[in-house]
Design a protein around this motif. Structure first.
Motif, PDB file in Angstrom:
ATOM      1  N   THR A   1      54.221 124.803 109.365  1.00 17.01           N
ATOM      2  CA  THR A   1      54.275 122.986 108.856  1.00 17.01           C
ATOM      3  C   THR A   1      54.999 121.927 108.423  1.00 17.01           C
ATOM      4  O   THR A   1      55.333 121.250 108.569  1.00 17.01           O
ATOM      5  CB  THR A   1      52.706 122.908 108.750  1.00 17.01           C
ATOM      6  N   LEU A   2      55.661 122.761 107.481  1.00 17.19           N
ATOM      7  CA  LEU A   2      56.565 122.138 106.651  1.00 17.19           C
ATOM      8  C   LEU A   2      57.309 121.246 107.255  1.00 17.19           C
ATOM      9  O   LEU A   2      57.214 120.239 106.568  1.00 17.19           O
ATOM     10  CB  LEU A   2      57.004 123.574 105.652  1.00 17.19           C
ATOM     11  N   PRO A   3      58.231 121.600 108.346  1.00 15.90           N
ATOM     12  CA  PRO A   3      59.253 120.355 109.046  1.00 15.90           C
ATOM     13  C   PRO A   3      58.486 118.832 109.284  1.00 15.90           C
ATOM     14  O   PRO A   3      59.091 117.897 108.597  1.00 15.90           O
ATOM     15  CB  PRO A   3      59.598 120.943 109.827  1.00 15.90           C
ATOM     16  N   LEU A   4      56.966 119.073 109.263  1.00 18.72           N
ATOM     17  CA  LEU A   4      56.375 118.233 109.791  1.00 18.72           C
ATOM     18  C   LEU A   4      55.966 117.363 108.830  1.00 18.72           C
ATOM     19  O   LEU A   4      55.281 116.395 108.860  1.00 18.72           O
ATOM     20  CB  LEU A   4      54.852 118.671 110.423  1.00 18.72           C
ATOM     21  N   THR A   5      55.514 117.982 107.176  1.00 21.06           N
ATOM     22  CA  THR A   5      54.709 117.654 106.732  1.00 21.06           C
ATOM     23  C   THR A   5      55.732 116.373 105.823  1.00 21.06           C
ATOM     24  O   THR A   5      55.395 115.750 105.279  1.00 21.06           O
ATOM     25  CB  THR A   5      54.595 118.778 105.664  1.00 21.06           C
ATOM     26  N   MET A   6      57.112 117.392 106.037  1.00 23.30           N
ATOM     27  CA  MET A   6      57.987 116.463 105.139  1.00 23.30           C
ATOM     28  C   MET A   6      58.613 115.679 105.637  1.00 23.30           C
ATOM     29  O   MET A   6      58.739 114.331 105.599  1.00 23.30           O
ATOM     30  CB  MET A   6      59.572 117.277 105.531  1.00 23.30           C
ATOM     31  N   GLU A   7      58.193 115.538 107.066  1.00 26.34           N
ATOM     32  CA  GLU A   7      58.615 114.221 107.720  1.00 26.34           C
ATOM     33  C   GLU A   7      57.822 112.824 107.688  1.00 26.34           C
ATOM     34  O   GLU A   7      58.508 111.939 107.172  1.00 26.34           O
ATOM     35  CB  GLU A   7      58.141 114.587 109.097  1.00 26.34           C
ATOM     36  N   ALA A   8      55.966 113.470 107.807  1.00 28.21           N
ATOM     37  CA  ALA A   8      55.197 113.067 107.835  1.00 28.21           C
ATOM     38  C   ALA A   8      55.302 111.992 106.214  1.00 28.21           C
ATOM     39  O   ALA A   8      54.829 110.948 105.992  1.00 28.21           O
ATOM     40  CB  ALA A   8      53.322 113.524 108.074  1.00 28.21           C
ATOM     41  N   VAL A   9      54.850 113.247 105.175  1.00 26.45           N
ATOM     42  CA  VAL A   9      55.451 112.470 104.012  1.00 26.45           C
ATOM     43  C   VAL A   9      56.225 111.093 103.577  1.00 26.45           C
ATOM     44  O   VAL A   9      56.683 110.136 102.861  1.00 26.45           O
ATOM     45  CB  VAL A   9      54.966 113.409 102.883  1.00 26.45           C
ATOM     46  N   GLU A  10      57.648 111.869 104.103  1.00 25.42           N
ATOM     47  CA  GLU A  10      58.934 110.695 104.240  1.00 25.42           C
ATOM     48  C   GLU A  10      58.745 109.498 104.408  1.00 25.42           C
ATOM     49  O   GLU A  10      58.876 108.198 104.458  1.00 25.42           O
ATOM     50  CB  GLU A  10      60.029 111.416 104.317  1.00 25.42           C
ATOM     51  N   HIS A  11      58.811 109.715 105.833  1.00 24.61           N
ATOM     52  CA  HIS A  11      58.379 108.609 107.042  1.00 24.61           C
ATOM     53  C   HIS A  11      57.282 107.719 107.153  1.00 24.61           C
ATOM     54  O   HIS A  11      57.496 106.216 106.821  1.00 24.61           O
ATOM     55  CB  HIS A  11      59.050 108.680 108.438  1.00 24.61           C
ATOM     56  N   ASN A  12      56.359 108.235 106.789  1.00 24.60           N
ATOM     57  CA  ASN A  12      55.307 107.248 106.818  1.00 24.60           C
ATOM     58  C   ASN A  12      54.215 107.589 106.040  1.00 24.60           C
ATOM     59  O   ASN A  12      53.638 105.984 105.533  1.00 24.60           O
ATOM     60  CB  ASN A  12      53.822 108.614 107.557  1.00 24.60           C
ATOM     61  N   GLY A  13      54.892 108.071 104.882  1.00 20.49           N
ATOM     62  CA  GLY A  13      54.227 107.368 103.942  1.00 20.49           C
ATOM     63  C   GLY A  13      54.785 107.247 102.725  1.00 20.49           C
ATOM     64  O   GLY A  13      54.530 106.308 101.995  1.00 20.49           O
ATOM     65  N   GLY A  14      56.310 107.086 102.588  1.00 20.56           N
ATOM     66  CA  GLY A  14      57.190 106.630 102.317  1.00 20.56           C
ATOM     67  C   GLY A  14      57.271 107.237 100.789  1.00 20.56           C
ATOM     68  O   GLY A  14      58.667 106.189  99.431  1.00 20.56           O
ATOM     69  N   VAL A  15      57.548 108.009 100.852  1.00 22.58           N
ATOM     70  CA  VAL A  15      57.911 108.755  99.681  1.00 22.58           C
ATOM     71  C   VAL A  15      59.230 109.093  99.699  1.00 22.58           C
ATOM     72  O   VAL A  15      59.907 109.411 100.847  1.00 22.58           O
ATOM     73  CB  VAL A  15      56.769 110.485  99.220  1.00 22.58           C
ATOM     74  N   SER A  16      59.874 109.198  98.293  1.00 22.29           N
ATOM     75  CA  SER A  16      61.822 108.835  98.465  1.00 22.29           C
ATOM     76  C   SER A  16      61.727 110.832  99.278  1.00 22.29           C
ATOM     77  O   SER A  16      61.014 111.648  98.819  1.00 22.29           O
ATOM     78  CB  SER A  16      62.197 108.555  97.237  1.00 22.29           C
ATOM     79  N   ASN A  17      63.514 110.520  99.823  1.00 26.28           N
ATOM     80  CA  ASN A  17      64.091 111.888 100.145  1.00 26.28           C
ATOM     81  C   ASN A  17      64.174 113.216  98.550  1.00 26.28           C
ATOM     82  O   ASN A  17      63.738 114.387  98.671  1.00 26.28           O
ATOM     83  CB  ASN A  17      65.043 111.874 100.774  1.00 26.28           C
ATOM     84  N   LYS A  18      63.847 112.183  98.055  1.00 24.80           N
ATOM     85  CA  LYS A  18      64.686 113.276  96.528  1.00 24.80           C
ATOM     86  C   LYS A  18      63.196 113.995  96.061  1.00 24.80           C
ATOM     87  O   LYS A  18      63.516 115.128  95.734  1.00 24.80           O
ATOM     88  CB  LYS A  18      64.730 111.863  95.294  1.00 24.80           C
TER      89      LYS A  18
END
Ligand code: ASP
Length: 403
Positions: A267-284
């Motif tokens: 699931t990790l790829p989807l988690t990263m995508e959602a947290v970053e793009h929908n949640g707005g958490v920085s890539n860092k």
């Protein structure tokens, strides 16, 4: 026509798949391949995704001081939430006592389950790979993460001429991995349809199973729900100052995927995508915390380990004293850290706890039949906790989120 949102598509796919799995049991091979292909595609990208995201993440964090601070916060969050999860399970399993008087019978012999005898020190030592390529090949996530953190850190320690090239390279590498991820995500509803139909078709005599194991399953699921819908939202609200409802919605696609695949890693790829793009958490932050979280932060698994071990003790009529219960809490935490983010990893880890408190390993036979179903719930909670952690840490670093 307006496109249906992805999480709705997934939910619809799951419901249809349950019907398909029940009523078209013999036709499951016609759809199971979609799930296999989806999982293969996700597994294909995990190692390069983790590698590029952590290297670029750590390199962008910059100084050793920043890295240390972020690392400490992350570990503190992981240990704290996992411990609260275990204690929630501990209280409920002692209150409801699902194993006492349970007429379960050791129905299934368990083969190949010998308790892990490896001392903790060995496990820690093995995090350092002797050959990084072997670690890639064997999917040894902790070793890959270790190497990536070291590599990312030393990018910041070389002359600007070199560090610039490497940073650019890994940033671009990561961008490409995320693009591939987005492409694979489009197929999630189809993949999940295949996976869920297959899992449902493999459950024999579900009604009987539910009746026999209902109380135990109920306790696990109730405890998981308390953790997911009370504990973590309270942390989001009061420590992160984040709206839990909005954030839950933002990460609903990975949560549903975790539920269906029973794998935090997949699931990790989807988690990263959602947290970053929908949640707005920085890539860092996402690129550092989420791959780490998928591997070592498993609140759902920790809780499950504790409930399952005490359930087994109850079913065998073994009284557990305070010291034994404490041992279970500590080993459940360690077992959840050590469990891989793959289906049924938690089941194997229970042997560690049983060994630690001297319970018969055959006890695993009691719970094996319903493990696959409970795995779905605990994996979703594992991913939910990882996502909450990324958001809370981002907030504490002064980031502005989208939720
Ligand atoms: N399936 C879980 C996960 O990937 C691990 C477990 O079996 O508890 O997060």
């Amino acid at each position: 026509m307006k496109e249906i949102k992805l999480h709705w598509q997934i939910l619809i796919a799951m419901i249809l798949a349950v019907y398909y799995g029940i009523f078209l049991k013999d036709e499951v091979i016609y759809v199971a391949w979609m799930g296999d292909i989806f999982l293969r595609a996700l597994r294909m990208i995990i190692i390069p995704l983790i590698l590029s995201s952590i290297i670029s993440g750590v390199a962008n964090i910059g100084s050793a001081e920043n890295l240390g601070r972020l690392g400490l916060k992350t570990f503190f969050y992981y240990i704290m939430t996992s411990t609260i999860a275990i204690l929630t399970g501990l209280v409920l399993v002692n209150v409801f006592q699902p194993g006492i008087g349970a007429d379960l019978g050791l129905s299934q012999a368990v083969e190949g389950l010998s308790g892990s005898k490896e001392p903790i020190w060995e496990t820690l030592k093995n995090i350092i790979p002797t050959n990084i390529f072997q670690a890639f090949v064997e999917n040894r996530m902790l070793s890959v993460i270790f190497f990536a953190i070291v590599f990312g850190f030393f990018i910041t320690q070389v002359k600007p001429k070199h560090s610039h090239i490497m940073k650019e390279f890994f940033n671009s590498f990561f961008e490409i991995m995320m693009k591939i991820t987005l492409f694979i995500i489009k197929f999630t509803p189809l993949g999940i349809f295949g996976i869920v139909a297959k899992v449902v078709s493999e459950q024999e005599d579900l009604i009987n199973l539910l009746m026999r194991m209902g109380m135990y399953m109920g306790v696990v699921v109730l405890a998981l729900f308390i953790h997911a819908f009370i504990t973590l939202p309270v942390i989001l609200r009061f420590i992160g100052r984040i709206n839990p409802f909005k954030y839950f919605k933002a990460v609903s696609t990975p949560l549903l995927t975790a539920f269906s695949t029973s794998s935090s890693n997949a699931t990790l790829p989807l988690t990263m995508e959602a947290v970053e793009h929908n949640g707005g958490v920085s890539n860092k932050i996402t690129s550092f915390t989420l791959p780490l979280g998928a591997t070592i932060n498993m609140d759902g698994t920790a809780l499950y380990e504790c409930v399952a071990a005490i359930f087994i003790a109850q079913a065998y009529g073994v009284e557990l004293g305070l010291l034994e219960q404490f041992t279970i809490v500590v080993t459940a935490l360690l077992a959840s850290i050590g469990a891989a983010g793959i289906p049924m990893a938690g089941l194997i880890m229970i042997t560690i706890i049983l060994t630690a408190v001297g319970l018969p390993l055959e006890g695993v036979g009691l719970i094996i039949a319903v493990d696959r179903i409970l795995d779905m719930f605990r994996t979703a909670i594992n991913v939910w906790s990882d996502s909450c952690g990324a958001a809370v840490i981002a907030k504490s670093e002064g980031e502005k989120l989208k939720v």
